[in-house]
Design an enzyme around this catalytic site. Structure first.
Site, PDB file in Angstrom:
ATOM      1  N   HIS A  55       0.803  -1.084  -0.002  1.00 25.43           N
ATOM      2  CA  HIS A  55      -0.088  -0.011  -0.122  1.00 25.43           C
ATOM      3  C   HIS A  55       1.009   1.361   0.058  1.00 25.43           C
ATOM      4  CE1 HIS A  55       0.477  -0.727   4.566  1.00 25.43           C
ATOM      5  NE2 HIS A  55       0.796   0.481   4.331  1.00 25.43           N
TER       6      HIS A  55
HETATM    7  P1  TYD Z   1      -1.548  -2.722   7.499  1.00 31.04           P
HETATM    8  O1  TYD Z   1      -1.179  -1.273   7.684  1.00 31.04           O
HETATM    9  O2  TYD Z   1      -2.337  -2.971   6.116  1.00 31.04           O
HETATM   10  O3  TYD Z   1      -0.727  -3.556   7.747  1.00 31.04           O
HETATM   11  P2  TYD Z   1       0.867  -4.302   6.874  1.00 31.04           P
HETATM   12  O4  TYD Z   1       1.080  -2.763   6.018  1.00 31.04           O
HETATM   13  O5  TYD Z   1       1.813  -4.412   8.017  1.00 31.04           O
HETATM   14  O6  TYD Z   1       0.364  -5.274   6.042  1.00 31.04           O
HETATM   15  O7  TYD Z   1      -2.662  -3.037   8.370  1.00 31.04           O
HETATM   16  C1  TYD Z   1      -3.187  -4.425   8.679  1.00 31.04           C
HETATM   17  C2  TYD Z   1      -4.524  -4.265   9.479  1.00 31.04           C
HETATM   18  O8  TYD Z   1      -4.210  -3.707  10.836  1.00 31.04           O
HETATM   19  C3  TYD Z   1      -5.609  -3.413   8.974  1.00 31.04           C
HETATM   20  O9  TYD Z   1      -6.869  -3.960   8.947  1.00 31.04           O
HETATM   21  C4  TYD Z   1      -5.544  -2.067   9.666  1.00 31.04           C
HETATM   22  C5  TYD Z   1      -5.037  -2.447  10.979  1.00 31.04           C
HETATM   23  N1  TYD Z   1      -4.333  -1.379  11.572  1.00 31.04           N
HETATM   24  C6  TYD Z   1      -4.887  -0.711  12.733  1.00 31.04           C
HETATM   25  O10 TYD Z   1      -5.791  -0.810  13.122  1.00 31.04           O
HETATM   26  N2  TYD Z   1      -4.024   0.096  13.266  1.00 31.04           N
HETATM   27  C7  TYD Z   1      -2.703   0.320  12.874  1.00 31.04           C
HETATM   28  O11 TYD Z   1      -2.024   1.256  13.657  1.00 31.04           O
HETATM   29  C8  TYD Z   1      -2.319  -0.277  11.941  1.00 31.04           C
HETATM   30  C9  TYD Z   1      -0.718   0.022  11.397  1.00 31.04           C
HETATM   31  C10 TYD Z   1      -3.039  -1.028  11.226  1.00 31.04           C
END
Ligand code: TYD
Length: 137
Positions: A55
């Site tokens: 992302h």
């Molecule tokens: P995401 O940022 O997509 O994780 P990565 O980049 O590590 O794969 O987040 C994964 C899930 O966690 C998504 O459903 C959103 C949630 N999340 C939160 O609720 N709070 C946060 O601070 C973060 C970073 C993620």
């Protein structure tokens, strides 16, 4: 944010206070990083072979640190890609907004610490690569 490129991201060396009984690294707003930390999160218990990220953010600035183990981060501005390996707790990757990132090749026991300039906001995410490419035009 739209115009940021992978050349606006950088690996920075963080202070390391060395002692016979262990080291300390501390990070202060605007002193070691160019933003104010509003949120800290960390990835851990990452199964072997996992890929994270996939992302971009519209406004969020981040510092990413491998506080344990190692992993690779591929940065992509829609034109240029750059892969950085983080493997030391006193080095961090500053990621500006508008950069697509993918994290992979996590070592066993890796912990990925992220200092972020804002609270969690799903509206700040671009999760589709096609949408990211359109955002960068
Ligand atoms: P995401 O940022 O997509 O994780 P990565 O980049 O590590 O794969 O987040 C994964 C899930 O966690 C998504 O459903 C959103 C949630 N999340 C939160 O609720 N709070 C946060 O601070 C973060 C970073 C993620």
């Amino acid at each position: 944010m739209k115009r940021n490129t992978v050349y606006d991201t950088s690996v920075i060396e963080l202070p390391k206070i060395m002692n016979r009984s262990g080291n300390i690294t501390s990070i202060s707003n605007y002193l070691n990083i160019p933003f104010s930390v509003q949120r800290i999160y960390y990835l851990y218990d990452i199964p072997s072979g996992s890929e994270r990220g996939g992302h971009s953010h519209k406004d969020l600035h981040q510092l990413i640190v491998a506080i344990s183990g190692s992993f690779d981060i591929t940065l992509d501005d829609g034109v240029t890609k750059k892969t950085v390996r983080l493997d030391r707790p006193n080095f961090g990757l500053l990621v500006v907004p508008g950069i697509w990132r993918e994290l992979k090749e996590f070592s066993s026991g890796a912990i990925c610490l992220v200092l972020a300039s804002n609270k969690y906001d799903e509206k700040d995410y671009i999760r589709s690569y096609d949408e990211f490419k359109a955002f960068k035009l």
